[in-house]
Design an enzyme around this catalytic site. Structure first.
Site, PDB file in Angstrom:
ATOM      1  N   LEU A 150       0.937 -10.149 -13.702  1.00  0.00           N
ATOM      2  CA  LEU A 150       1.322 -10.708 -12.410  1.00  0.00           C
ATOM      3  C   LEU A 150       0.403 -10.269 -11.284  1.00  0.00           C
ATOM      4  O   LEU A 150       0.305 -10.941 -10.262  1.00  0.00           O
ATOM      5  CB  LEU A 150       2.767 -10.304 -12.079  1.00  0.00           C
ATOM      6  N   GLY A 151      -0.255  -9.140 -11.449  1.00  0.00           N
ATOM      7  CA  GLY A 151      -1.140  -8.664 -10.391  1.00  0.00           C
ATOM      8  C   GLY A 151      -1.564  -7.235 -10.635  1.00  0.00           C
ATOM      9  O   GLY A 151      -1.042  -6.556 -11.518  1.00  0.00           O
ATOM     10  N   GLU A 152      -2.533  -6.790  -9.850  1.00  0.00           N
ATOM     11  CA  GLU A 152      -3.058  -5.439 -10.016  1.00  0.00           C
ATOM     12  C   GLU A 152      -3.348  -4.831  -8.658  1.00  0.00           C
ATOM     13  O   GLU A 152      -3.873  -5.494  -7.764  1.00  0.00           O
ATOM     14  CB  GLU A 152      -4.326  -5.456 -10.876  1.00  0.00           C
ATOM     15  N   GLY A 153      -2.976  -3.568  -8.506  1.00  0.00           N
ATOM     16  CA  GLY A 153      -3.209  -2.852  -7.265  1.00  0.00           C
ATOM     17  C   GLY A 153      -4.042  -1.611  -7.508  1.00  0.00           C
ATOM     18  O   GLY A 153      -4.634  -1.435  -8.577  1.00  0.00           O
ATOM     19  N   THR A 154      -4.088  -0.729  -6.527  1.00  0.00           N
ATOM     20  CA  THR A 154      -4.906   0.478  -6.627  1.00  0.00           C
ATOM     21  C   THR A 154      -4.421   1.398  -7.730  1.00  0.00           C
ATOM     22  O   THR A 154      -5.213   1.932  -8.506  1.00  0.00           O
ATOM     23  CB  THR A 154      -4.892   1.236  -5.285  1.00  0.00           C
ATOM     24  N   TYR A 155      -3.111   1.590  -7.815  1.00  0.00           N
ATOM     25  CA  TYR A 155      -2.551   2.533  -8.776  1.00  0.00           C
ATOM     26  C   TYR A 155      -1.795   1.865  -9.925  1.00  0.00           C
ATOM     27  O   TYR A 155      -1.528   2.505 -10.931  1.00  0.00           O
ATOM     28  CB  TYR A 155      -1.583   3.495  -8.072  1.00  0.00           C
ATOM     29  N   ALA A 156      -1.424   0.599  -9.757  1.00  0.00           N
ATOM     30  CA  ALA A 156      -0.508   0.001 -10.729  1.00  0.00           C
ATOM     31  C   ALA A 156      -0.898  -1.423 -11.091  1.00  0.00           C
ATOM     32  O   ALA A 156      -1.565  -2.121 -10.333  1.00  0.00           O
ATOM     33  CB  ALA A 156       0.917   0.027 -10.180  1.00  0.00           C
ATOM     34  N   THR A 157      -0.454  -1.820 -12.263  1.00  0.00           N
ATOM     35  CA  THR A 157      -0.565  -3.200 -12.725  1.00  0.00           C
ATOM     36  C   THR A 157       0.837  -3.683 -13.074  1.00  0.00           C
ATOM     37  O   THR A 157       1.596  -2.956 -13.712  1.00  0.00           O
ATOM     38  CB  THR A 157      -1.469  -3.303 -13.965  1.00  0.00           C
ATOM     39  N   ASP A 265       8.599  -0.294   4.661  1.00  0.00           N
ATOM     40  CA  ASP A 265       7.553  -1.270   4.329  1.00  0.00           C
ATOM     41  C   ASP A 265       8.156  -2.657   4.142  1.00  0.00           C
ATOM     42  O   ASP A 265       7.847  -3.358   3.174  1.00  0.00           O
ATOM     43  CB  ASP A 265       6.804  -0.839   3.067  1.00  0.00           C
TER      44      ASP A 265
END
Length: 474
Positions: A150-157, A265
């Protein structure tokens, strides 16, 4: 002789006619048969190779002979003694499946559990409970099948996945662990808070899987988020739907604030929505548990567009009102289809706020001149503009609610609990205020979404697929 013939006839007749058996009788018979087999197996195990009973041989050995008090037996000895005494019952299965989450296990798995995993007669300890859940499959990566990324970030997928236990869809948030630093503090914070939050408008954390390389959070899967919902209805929502989403947002937030938890947030991407229209707060990575009315925190929180002016100016002392400013911005965005303050820098963000609400003074915001950033920027003297001219689709009550949220002085902003009782929500009826925390607002037959004027179709199904899914839960 005639009597004997009659008895034989009755016996044959009874055998030739099928007997209707109730479920309770079948279960009782099954339980009795199982217990007989279980006891017979124990008797076979208890007889030694020479036909002796090992328990009788050990009967002369008492706990005090080994220096142990009766209450100080090792867990292994205590467990073995209970093993020889326990009997299977259907109630045991029910106790075994009293899990800390709403879950439905397949029937074939329940049958297997009945046959192979009888429970202890005493309530399970925490350690035994964890072992029991582990036996079922919780806490194990192989229990879940990854479907789509679904997506990828700095620390997590984040992956869309499926549980082998329930066949339900889940969201797998896989956090990479850096050996030098361990788990990111945002992940630790999210887990510690979410495991204690049980509410219909807060995303559910189903499972936690820890390996050497990753920490995987297993969430309930929701098809879309509020930003995607707005995109797929052409940024033109039904005002009735705006009210229902707003009420759900406030309901989940009031639950958090009552437990002294700040989200910090809030933004449309962090408000997940399922096909039923249930809105749930997600991404508690920046959330904090607040133990005192005010405390010093980081001011690098909340996405810029939804950040309150006091935080933009550098304030690190805040409480629940930090979230209420963001609620006001989201309310405006749902009603108009566009963000309220889309600034690209802190200075531009403040400029947009002051241009709409008026440049603050000591009279309108006591203490504002104490912020060095406020003095440094030297903003023009803007006069406040009427909100109705910017959000004409909101009725009088809606404008009044919006105004009570977008206040400079944080302590003057309306709380989530008070906002739920605002006249703006009167049309939803009284029963929405009487729901249990875990009950959906849509459990009331009078609460239903309407078709949005700008609806394009498939609003819920397409956004959740592939790379189109917004990276909103990292």
């Amino acid at each position: 002789m005639i009597m004997n013939k009659m008895k034989n006839f009755k016996r044959r007749f009874s055998l030739s006619v099928p007997r209707t058996e109730t479920i309770e009788e079948s279960l009782a018979e099954f339980t009795e048969q199982f217990n007989q087999l279980h006891n017979r197996r124990n008797e076979d195990l208890q007889l030694g190779p020479l036909g002796r009973d090992p328990l009788q041989e050990c009967s002369t050995f008492s706990p005090t002979d080994s220096g142990e008090e009766p209450g100080q037996l090792s867990p292994g000895v205590q467990f073995q003694r209970r093993q020889n005494q326990r009997r299977f019952s259907m109630e045991d299965v029910s106790k075994r499946l009293s899990l800390p989450m709403d879950i439905r296990l397949p029937q074939e798995f329940l049958q297997k559990l009945q046959m192979e995993s009888p429970d202890l007669p005493k309530p399970l300890s925490r350690m035994s409970r964890r072992a029991s859940l582990s036996d079922i499959g919780f806490g194990k990566l192989e229990t879940y099948v990854k479907l789509d990324k679904l997506g990828e970030g700095t620390y997590a997928t984040v992956f869309k996945g499926r549980s082998k236990l329930t066949e339900n869809l889940v969201a797998l948030k896989e956090i990479r662990l850096e050996h030098e630093e361990g788990a990111p503090c945002t992940a630790i914070r999210e887990v510690s808070l979410l495991k204690n939050l049980k509410h219909a408008n807060i995303v559910t954390l189903h499972d936690l899987i820890h390996t050497d390389r990753s920490l995987t959070l297993v969430f309930e899967y929701l098809d879309s988020d509020l930003k995607q919902y707005l995109d797929h209805c052409g940024n033109l929502m039904s005002m009735h739907n705006v009210k229902i989403f707003m009420f759900q947002l406030l309901r989940g937030l009031a639950y958090c604030h009552h437990r002294k938890i700040l989200h910090r947030d809030l933004k449309p991407q962090n408000l997940l929505i399922n096909e039923r229209g249930e809105l749930k707060l997600a991404d508690f990575g920046l959330a904090r548990a607040k133990s005192v009315p005010t405390k010093t925190y980081s001011n690098e929180v909340v996405t810029l567009w939804y950040r309150p002016p006091d935080v933009l100016l550098g304030s690190t002392e805040y409480s629940t009102p930090i979230d209420m400013w963001g609620v006001g911005c989201i309310h405006y965005e749902m009603a108009t289809g566009r963000p309220l303050f889309p600034g690209s820098t802190v200075k531009e963000e403040l400029h947009l706020i002051f241009r709409l609400l008026g440049t603050p003074t000591e009279e309108t915001w006591p203490g504002v001149t104490a912020f060095s950033e406020f003095r440094t920027y030297s903003f023009p003297r803007y006069l406040p503009q009427p909100l109705i001219s910017h959000a004409p689709r909101l009725d009088t009550d809606g404008i009044q609610l919006l105004s009570s949220l977008l206040l400079y002085e944080s302590k003057s902003r309306m709380s989530a609990e008070a906002a739920l009782s605002h006249p703006y929500f009167r049309s939803l009826g009284e029963r929405v205020h009487q729901l249990e925390d875990t009950a959906s607002i849509f459990s009331l037959k009078e609460i239903q979404l309407q078709k949005d004027p700008g609806y394009r179709g498939l609003a819920f199904q397409q956004p959740g697929r592939g790379k189109n899914r917004r990276q909103s839960i990292f």
